[in-house]
Design a protein around this motif. Structure first.
Motif, mmCIF file in Angstrom:
data_model
loop_
_atom_site.group_PDB
_atom_site.id
_atom_site.type_symbol
_atom_site.label_atom_id
_atom_site.label_comp_id
_atom_site.label_asym_id
_atom_site.label_seq_id
_atom_site.Cartn_x
_atom_site.Cartn_y
_atom_site.Cartn_z
ATOM 1 N N ASP A 179 -7.417 5.472 -0.980
ATOM 2 C CA ASP A 179 -7.012 4.116 -0.599
ATOM 3 C C ASP A 179 -8.211 3.292 -0.153
ATOM 4 O O ASP A 179 -8.351 2.119 -0.515
ATOM 5 C CB ASP A 179 -5.983 4.174 0.521
ATOM 6 N N LEU B 232 -8.228 -1.095 7.380
ATOM 7 C CA LEU B 232 -7.077 -1.473 6.563
ATOM 8 C C LEU B 232 -5.828 -1.592 7.418
ATOM 9 O O LEU B 232 -5.699 -0.912 8.438
ATOM 10 C CB LEU B 232 -6.793 -0.400 5.497
ATOM 11 N N THR C 249 -6.767 -10.006 1.804
ATOM 12 C CA THR C 249 -5.419 -9.967 2.350
ATOM 13 C C THR C 249 -4.385 -10.386 1.317
ATOM 14 O O THR C 249 -4.629 -11.272 0.488
ATOM 15 C CB THR C 249 -5.303 -10.869 3.599
ATOM 16 N N PRO D 156 -3.502 5.859 5.235
ATOM 17 C CA PRO D 156 -4.387 5.751 4.074
ATOM 18 C C PRO D 156 -5.412 6.888 4.022
ATOM 19 O O PRO D 156 -5.925 7.327 5.059
ATOM 20 C CB PRO D 156 -5.071 4.397 4.280
ATOM 21 N N TYR E 246 -1.254 -2.393 6.930
ATOM 22 C CA TYR E 246 -0.080 -2.871 6.209
ATOM 23 C C TYR E 246 1.107 -2.827 7.163
ATOM 24 O O TYR E 246 1.093 -2.111 8.175
ATOM 25 C CB TYR E 246 0.183 -2.065 4.930
ATOM 26 N N PHE F 155 -9.724 0.004 -2.031
ATOM 27 C CA PHE F 155 -9.923 -1.255 -1.320
ATOM 28 C C PHE F 155 -11.358 -1.744 -1.484
ATOM 29 O O PHE F 155 -11.601 -2.937 -1.729
ATOM 30 C CB PHE F 155 -9.593 -1.073 0.164
ATOM 31 N N LYS G 108 -3.029 -13.025 -3.258
ATOM 32 C CA LYS G 108 -4.064 -12.124 -2.763
ATOM 33 C C LYS G 108 -5.327 -12.965 -2.604
ATOM 34 O O LYS G 108 -5.786 -13.597 -3.559
ATOM 35 C CB LYS G 108 -4.292 -10.966 -3.734
ATOM 36 N N MET H 66 0.808 -1.214 0.000
ATOM 37 C CA MET H 66 0.000 0.000 0.000
ATOM 38 C C MET H 66 0.845 1.271 0.000
ATOM 39 O O MET H 66 0.324 2.364 -0.040
ATOM 40 C CB MET H 66 -0.900 0.029 1.229
ATOM 41 N N GLN I 287 -1.102 -5.743 2.149
ATOM 42 C CA GLN I 287 -2.409 -5.090 2.255
ATOM 43 C C GLN I 287 -3.387 -6.083 2.857
ATOM 44 O O GLN I 287 -3.541 -7.189 2.346
ATOM 45 C CB GLN I 287 -2.927 -4.638 0.889
ATOM 46 N N THR I 288 -4.034 -5.693 3.928
ATOM 47 C CA THR I 288 -5.035 -6.539 4.559
ATOM 48 C C THR I 288 -6.167 -5.647 5.049
ATOM 49 O O THR I 288 -5.919 -4.521 5.496
ATOM 50 C CB THR I 288 -4.444 -7.321 5.745
ATOM 51 N N SER J 24 2.411 -7.902 5.968
ATOM 52 C CA SER J 24 1.117 -7.601 5.362
ATOM 53 C C SER J 24 1.327 -6.526 4.311
ATOM 54 O O SER J 24 1.659 -5.380 4.627
ATOM 55 C CB SER J 24 0.129 -7.105 6.435
#
Length: 266
Positions: A15, A132, A173, A11, A134, A19, A53, A1, A154-155, A152
């Motif tokens: 962002d 969110l 995730t 974010p 990261y 997402f 992903k 991210m 992106q989760t 992480s």
């Protein structure tokens, strides 16, 4: 991210919007599991690749979106429903809707346990909610010898209201486990681990109101930031957690035969 590949940042609306689009889009996603109101997809990487992903969705009857939002924030409740958590706590607060936290995760034996340090941010959107995170580095929380520090990329969660007193939960995730995992692990995540985890979150949502009534019911710093007692952090104290700077282990030779009965049920 991360932006420009190097900067730690909180974010923003773009962002969160991106997402949400990833959660709601079906384009480019391959469905692995679709049973009993739970769907699991993967995207973008070969099936044998560890850094996949993964996206899951579950319909939650009788659980309002705001209740599930509280469940996912409330670290005091986490050990009541998350059988994989070893330790979780908040490290410090960045803004009214962003903090940094630690989470360690019990992997099925014989895999080594993983841990994370992440920057987490959240945004209520009317009746819907997004959370969110990261991975970041904090100088006081370096990698530990008893865990593999995972990353992480992106989760997050998207919680969408679905009529009166119900919601739909998406979990998306992309994690680098810092290990070469056997193919059976990657398959097991989509076929067993992800659906089971979503069921646990749903059940946790059903039980949360009664639990919260008995455990400091007015305390919700994720809703009322003035309640937060976390120490303040600045972005300058953090740096990006680059996966290639961490130990990488090879677990490809581990076989599914070594799983204990409890691991199969997890």
């Amino acid at each position: 991210m991360s932006r420009a590949g190097e900067m730690v940042y909180i974010p923003d609306d773009s962002d969160f919007s991106s997402f949400r689009e990833q959660c709601e889009s079906l384009e480019g996603w391959h469905c692995h599991y679709n049973k009993a109101g739970i769907t699991v997809w993967s995207q973008g990487q070969e099936e044998s690749c560890a850094v996949q992903k993964i996206k899951t969705r579950i319909s939650c009857k009788d659980v309002p979106a705001e209740t599930l939002y509280d469940v996912l924030h409330d670290t005091g409740y986490r050990k009541k429903w998350d059988s994989h958590v070893i330790e979780t706590y908040d490290i410090g607060r960045l803004t009214a809707n962003a903090d940094v936290g630690y989470y360690s995760w019990k992997c099925p034996s014989p895999l080594k346990n993983r841990d994370f340090v992440t920057l987490r941010s959240w945004l209520p959107l009317g009746d819907d909610y997004i959370i969110l995170n990261y991975s970041v580095k904090h100088p006081k929380f370096p990698p530990r010898k008893d865990f593999v520090r995972a990353v992480s990329l992106q989760t997050g969660y998207l919680i969408k209201a679905n009529g009166t007193g119900a919601c739909v939960l998406y979990y998306l995730t992309q994690v680098d486990p810092r290990g070469s995992l056997p193919k059976w692990v990657v398959n097991r995540v989509s076929q067993f681990v992800a659906p089971k985890a979503m069921k646990k979150i749903y059940k946790a949502g059903l039980k949360y109101p009664e639990w919260k009534r008995r455990h400091d019911p007015g305390y919700k710093p994720w809703v009322y930031p003035e309640q937060s007692t976390l120490p303040s952090l600045s972005l300058a104290e953090l740096s990006l957690q680059h996966a290639d700077s961490l130990e990488r282990i090879d677990e490809t030779r581990l076989t599914e035969d070594h799983l204990s009965t409890s691991d199969h049920e997890a």
